[in-house]
Design a protein around this motif. Structure first.
Motif, short mmCIF file in Angstrom:
data_model
loop_
_atom_site.label_atom_id
_atom_site.label_comp_id
_atom_site.label_asym_id
_atom_site.label_seq_id
_atom_site.Cartn_x
_atom_site.Cartn_y
_atom_site.Cartn_z
N LYS A 172 -21.74 58.85 27.72
CA LYS A 172 -22.38 57.57 27.49
C LYS A 172 -22.24 56.59 28.65
O LYS A 172 -23.01 55.65 28.77
CB LYS A 172 -21.80 56.94 26.22
CG LYS A 172 -22.56 55.72 25.76
CD LYS A 172 -22.12 55.32 24.38
CE LYS A 172 -23.00 54.20 23.87
NZ LYS A 172 -22.67 53.83 22.50
N ARG A 175 -25.28 56.33 30.98
CA ARG A 175 -26.42 57.04 30.41
C ARG A 175 -27.73 56.29 30.63
O ARG A 175 -28.77 56.87 30.88
CB ARG A 175 -26.18 57.29 28.93
CG ARG A 175 -27.24 58.08 28.25
CD ARG A 175 -26.88 58.29 26.78
NE ARG A 175 -25.97 59.40 26.61
CZ ARG A 175 -25.29 59.62 25.48
NH1 ARG A 175 -25.41 58.80 24.47
NH2 ARG A 175 -24.50 60.67 25.38
N HIS A 241 -18.89 61.41 24.58
CA HIS A 241 -20.06 60.64 24.15
C HIS A 241 -19.71 59.22 23.73
O HIS A 241 -20.60 58.42 23.48
CB HIS A 241 -20.75 61.35 22.99
CG HIS A 241 -21.50 62.57 23.41
ND1 HIS A 241 -22.57 62.52 24.28
CD2 HIS A 241 -21.30 63.88 23.11
CE1 HIS A 241 -23.03 63.75 24.46
NE2 HIS A 241 -22.28 64.58 23.78
N HIS A 242 -18.41 58.89 23.63
CA HIS A 242 -18.03 57.56 23.16
C HIS A 242 -17.01 56.95 24.10
O HIS A 242 -16.14 57.64 24.64
CB HIS A 242 -17.46 57.61 21.75
CG HIS A 242 -18.35 58.36 20.80
ND1 HIS A 242 -19.57 57.89 20.45
CD2 HIS A 242 -18.19 59.55 20.16
CE1 HIS A 242 -20.14 58.75 19.61
NE2 HIS A 242 -19.32 59.76 19.44
N SER A 272 -24.48 48.37 22.17
CA SER A 272 -25.37 49.43 22.64
C SER A 272 -25.23 50.68 21.82
O SER A 272 -25.48 51.77 22.29
CB SER A 272 -25.10 49.75 24.11
OG SER A 272 -23.77 50.17 24.27
N GLN A 274 -22.39 51.76 20.03
CA GLN A 274 -21.10 52.34 19.76
C GLN A 274 -20.43 51.64 18.60
O GLN A 274 -20.69 50.50 18.32
CB GLN A 274 -20.22 52.30 21.01
CG GLN A 274 -19.87 50.88 21.45
CD GLN A 274 -20.86 50.38 22.45
OE1 GLN A 274 -22.04 50.63 22.32
NE2 GLN A 274 -20.39 49.65 23.42
N ASP A 363 -27.11 49.16 30.90
CA ASP A 363 -25.76 49.67 31.16
C ASP A 363 -24.81 48.53 31.53
O ASP A 363 -23.66 48.49 31.09
CB ASP A 363 -25.80 50.68 32.31
CG ASP A 363 -26.14 52.09 31.83
OD1 ASP A 363 -26.05 52.34 30.62
OD2 ASP A 363 -26.50 52.92 32.68
N ARG A 368 -28.91 47.13 24.82
CA ARG A 368 -30.14 47.90 24.86
C ARG A 368 -31.30 47.12 24.23
O ARG A 368 -32.39 47.02 24.79
CB ARG A 368 -29.98 49.23 24.12
CG ARG A 368 -28.78 50.08 24.52
CD ARG A 368 -29.02 50.85 25.79
NE ARG A 368 -28.09 51.97 25.90
CZ ARG A 368 -27.53 52.35 27.04
NH1 ARG A 368 -27.77 51.69 28.15
NH2 ARG A 368 -26.73 53.40 27.07
N ASP A 422 -27.84 57.66 22.52
CA ASP A 422 -26.74 56.88 21.94
C ASP A 422 -26.67 57.07 20.43
O ASP A 422 -25.61 57.33 19.86
CB ASP A 422 -26.92 55.38 22.22
CG ASP A 422 -26.69 55.04 23.69
OD1 ASP A 422 -26.19 55.91 24.43
OD2 ASP A 422 -27.00 53.90 24.08
N HIS A 426 -23.95 59.01 17.78
CA HIS A 426 -23.26 57.86 17.20
C HIS A 426 -21.95 58.28 16.55
O HIS A 426 -21.84 59.38 16.00
CB HIS A 426 -24.18 57.20 16.16
CG HIS A 426 -23.71 55.85 15.73
ND1 HIS A 426 -22.96 55.65 14.59
CD2 HIS A 426 -23.89 54.62 16.29
CE1 HIS A 426 -22.69 54.36 14.46
NE2 HIS A 426 -23.25 53.72 15.48
#
Length: 508
Positions: A172, A175, A241-242, A272, A274, A363, A368, A422, A426
């Protein structure tokens, strides 16, 4: 005497093993979706050749009494040709929208490499079949409609597969920027499709479809032999991913920005996407295969519904330009078919810049939804200006097309790439990356409903005047922005809370 090792090989050997495979995945998926869009673009270029202005050409060689349509390609030689063009677009896009919801479910349950490469070969077949109608002298509408429907269905294999592959390889952290650059494949494909189709549009428009069909088939075969779906398949390390629970992509602690994100049991989106829990384990355990998520389960992920509906209207605007911009330039600026096709590529050049800019800003800020909303707000007046002053000169037209392309395609690119990835990874999914393809398909499938409506509405409205088409596009832009209001407010509250705490720390 043996020559020294080639510089390129030395560079590859210097790169870590993981980086080599990540680079290979990026390149292959980039080329794959470039070829998908390359094969979709020719229809917008060929429209002006299927129903050209025959009175501007030489004398009718057949001495037909109907001198205004002698050079048109039946069945598009009647006064209802715009409606028929809209039907062609809609046949593809409705099939694409319906198929997309199903495609993600298949994509989670079938090997991505087989699914992607098989879909590309079939896409090449149906793209070429449309062009073969020229060489086979086919003049019945149902043939072209059926080909468009079949092509729309098989093209749904592309997006869920490539996003899932990239999401499997990249975490992430950056990303938004990586996928913003990677997502330029959409615009690069549109540009190449315009140039390739334009090369044959005036001489043998069938080749404008056959050549892209060959290209996407070739790339599909290459993907079959070289694409790697998961890092674990080649003993590479899977990405995280987190973020850690106290840090977001902008470098600011989540607990400071949004206490709600820390205390929530549901794991909702913060700035965003998370949530609070820290799942440091990989999204795909080598020892066991996680179950694929259900359709309703994917809809319950926080943020999926809002971004899906926003994309519906954002994609409506983007695809109206994709399918109708060359014809608009021909009718309003009075360029030839090839010149109009070449000029329309500037909209996609702007799309490349907009996608990269949107990814970089999102980012940095972690917002987002806010990034999308700001670009959509600015896009509305720019669309109005392009319609009224964009054809006043070639310089003005170039500048306005690039600006409009950036503002229209920036949010579209961000939602379909970084936001989809994302949400598909999740933390409420507890590390199950099997949701990635389904979430991507839901978001892009909903957006594809707008992609189908846009060209259809343009075909119905354009006979009343191009001004009305642009009013419709501006209204869609505003609606896309409003649908993100809840997520934008949540992001803004997080920022306000963070700033208040920062001031408190300084005073203390």
């Amino acid at each position: 005497m043996r020559a020294a090792l080639a510089p390129g090989v030395r560079l590859l050997r210097a790169l870590p093993r993981d980086s080599r495979y990540r680079g290979l995945t990026l390149v292959l998926t980039f080329l794959s979706y470039t070829s998908y869009h390359l094969s979709r673009k020719p229809i917008s270029i060929v429209k002006s050749q299927l129903h050209p202005n025959c009175s501007a050409l030489d004398l009718n060689p057949h001495n037909d009494s109907n001198s205004s349509t002698w050079c048109c390609w039946a069945p598009f030689d009647g006064d209802n040709y715009k409606e028929l063009f809209g039907a062609l677009d809609n046949a593809f896009l409705v099939a694409y929208a319906i198929g997309m919801f199903i495609s993600g479910i298949f994509g989670e349950r079938l090997p991505l490499r087989y699914y992607l490469s098989g879909g590309m070969v079939l896409s090449g077949l149906f793209t070429a079949l449309f062009g073969l109608g020229y060489f086979w002298d086919i003049h019945v509408l149902w043939y072209f409609i059926v080909v468009q429907v079949c092509n729309g269905l098989v093209q749904t294999t592309g997006w869920p597969a490539v996003v899932a592959c990239v999401g499997n390889w990249f975490g992430k952290g950056k990303r938004g920027l990586i996928m913003g650059i990677w997502n330029s494949h959409t615009s690069v494909g549109n540009i190449l499709g315009s140039l390739i189709a334009g090369a044959w549009v005036s001489s043998a428009w069938g080749l404008s479809f056959v050549v892209p069909g060959i290209i996407i088939t070739t790339v599909g075969i290459i993907c079959f032999f070289f694409l790697v779906e998961y890092p674990e398949d080649v003993d590479c390390s899977p990405p995280l991913h987190h973020m850690a629970p106290d840090e977001d992509p902008g470098g600011v602690t989540i607990s400071e920005k949004d206490p709600e994100a820390v205390t929530s049991n549901e794991g909702p989106l913060s700035l965003s996407g998370q949530s609070s829990a820290d799942h440091s384990h990989s999204p795909k355990e080598p020892a066991e295969e996680p179950e694929a998520i259900s359709f309703l389960g994917a809809l319950r992920i926080p943020g999926v519904v809002e971004f899906s509906l926003c994309l519906l209207f954002a994609k409506l605007v983007s695809y109206t330009f994709l399918y109708w911009l060359p014809l608009y330039i021909v009718n309003v600026a009075h360029f030839g078919a090839k010149e109009a096709g070449d000029l329309s590529t500037l909209f996609d050049v702007g799309g490349i810049l907009g996608g990269i800019f949107a990814g970089l800003i999102s980012d940095y800020t972690g917002g987002r939804a806010t990034t999308c909303c700001v670009m959509l707000v600015v896009a509305a007046p720019m669309l109005f200006l392009y319609n009224h002053v964009g054809q006043n000169g070639i310089g003005t037209s170039i500048a306005m097309l690039i600006i409009c392309g950036a503002l229209v395609n920036g949010p579209y690119a961000l939602i379909t790439t970084a936001v989809s990835a994302d949400l598909g990874t999740h933390e409420s999914l507890k590390g199950n990356a099997k949701a990635l393809s389904t979430v991507t398909a839901i978001i892009d499938g909903t957006g594809s409903v707008g992609a189908a409506l846009g060209p259809l509405l343009a075909g119905l409205i354009s006979p009343t005047g191009w001004n009305n088409v642009f009013y419709m596009l501006i209204a869609a832009d505003v609606l896309a922005c409003l649908l993100l209001a809840r997520v934008v407010v949540k992001e803004a509250r997080g920022w306000c809370g963070y700033m208040a705490r920062q001031r408190g720390f300084k005073e203390f």
